[in-house]
Write a protein that holds these residues in place. Structure first.
Motif, mmCIF file in Angstrom:
data_model
loop_
_atom_site.group_PDB
_atom_site.id
_atom_site.type_symbol
_atom_site.label_atom_id
_atom_site.label_comp_id
_atom_site.label_asym_id
_atom_site.label_seq_id
_atom_site.Cartn_x
_atom_site.Cartn_y
_atom_site.Cartn_z
ATOM 1 N N GLU A 144 -13.944 -4.112 4.673
ATOM 2 C CA GLU A 144 -14.918 -3.034 4.504
ATOM 3 C C GLU A 144 -14.226 -1.790 4.103
ATOM 4 N N THR A 145 -14.521 -1.156 3.091
ATOM 5 C CA THR A 145 -13.892 0.128 2.517
ATOM 6 C C THR A 145 -14.528 1.382 2.872
ATOM 7 N N HIS A 146 -15.980 1.250 2.584
ATOM 8 C CA HIS A 146 -16.847 2.624 2.903
ATOM 9 C C HIS A 146 -18.352 1.634 2.971
ATOM 10 N N PHE A 154 -16.952 -3.597 0.081
ATOM 11 C CA PHE A 154 -15.750 -4.470 0.543
ATOM 12 C C PHE A 154 -14.795 -4.669 -0.811
ATOM 13 N N ARG A 155 -13.314 -4.766 -0.171
ATOM 14 C CA ARG A 155 -12.340 -5.046 -1.106
ATOM 15 C C ARG A 155 -11.362 -6.008 -0.499
ATOM 16 N N LEU A 156 -10.629 -6.899 -1.623
ATOM 17 C CA LEU A 156 -9.652 -7.713 -1.027
ATOM 18 C C LEU A 156 -8.576 -7.471 -1.881
ATOM 19 N N GLU A 157 -7.360 -7.310 -1.357
ATOM 20 C CA GLU A 157 -6.225 -6.831 -2.188
ATOM 21 C C GLU A 157 -5.530 -8.405 -2.381
ATOM 22 N N LEU A 158 -5.164 -8.694 -3.523
ATOM 23 C CA LEU A 158 -4.390 -10.039 -4.009
ATOM 24 C C LEU A 158 -3.030 -10.188 -3.594
ATOM 25 N N PRO A 159 -2.409 -11.073 -3.340
ATOM 26 C CA PRO A 159 -1.043 -11.315 -3.125
ATOM 27 C C PRO A 159 -0.345 -11.330 -4.651
ATOM 28 N N GLU A 160 0.889 -10.810 -4.676
ATOM 29 C CA GLU A 160 1.520 -11.011 -6.058
ATOM 30 C C GLU A 160 1.603 -12.462 -6.330
#
Length: 166
Positions: A144-146, A154-160
């Motif tokens: 959750e971001t805000h 919501f956000r999901l940061e993806l791996p390189e």
């Protein structure tokens, strides 16, 4: 584009199929539809998709079907290709298909697809009252971001390494 998971098939929806779904008029060659499909929240994006001359081949709308019988139980869609590495999506299943982990499975497949095609983060939002959707996003690794205006973002940061999402 077709993405297959253990229990699901995500298949891109052509504008012509979107038009048939909105009209409730499948062709004999279309996958069978659950009686609750499409659900109301899916109709607006499908109407818009039906008017797109050339949809993005990857970042488009997908029909979610069960793999064992091919029954369409929902949809998942990207809101366009990545911008600055960021892509947004939405999803939903007919009520009868909820609570079985299908939404999480479909979401994870979409995240993997996005990662393999240049996305570096995936975003989604849901209504504050929709705890089930929030749980799906968390199970799929989103944070959750805000909150704003009755929505939870919501956000999901993806791996390189995109293969880490398979």
């Amino acid at each position: 584009m077709i993405v297959t998971t253990e229990r699901l098939v995500l298949e891109s929806i052509s504008p012509a199929l979107a038009e048939r779904i909105v009209a409730g008029a499948p062709l004999p060659t279309d996958a069978a539809w659950h009686p609750g499909y499409p659900f109301a929240d899916e109709l607006v994006p499908l109407r818009g998709h039906a008017r797109v001359a050339e949809p993005d081949p990857i970042f488009t709308m997908y029909q979610v079907r069960t793999r064992d019988d091919g029954l369409a139980i929902g949809g998942l869609g990207f809101f366009g290709p990545p911008e600055d590495g960021r892509v947004e999506l939405g999803y939903g299943l007919v009520a009868a298909a909820r609570g079985r982990g299908y939404a999480t499975e479909a979401l994870r497949a979409a995240v993997g697809l996005a990662a393999r095609h240049g996305a570096r983060s995936v975003e989604a939002d849901t209504e504050e009252a929709n705890a089930a959707s929030q749980n799906v996003l968390r199970k799929a690794g989103f944070r959750e971001t805000h909150r704003d205006g009755g929505l939870v973002f919501f956000r999901l940061e993806l791996p390189e390494d995109p293969s880490a999402q398979d």
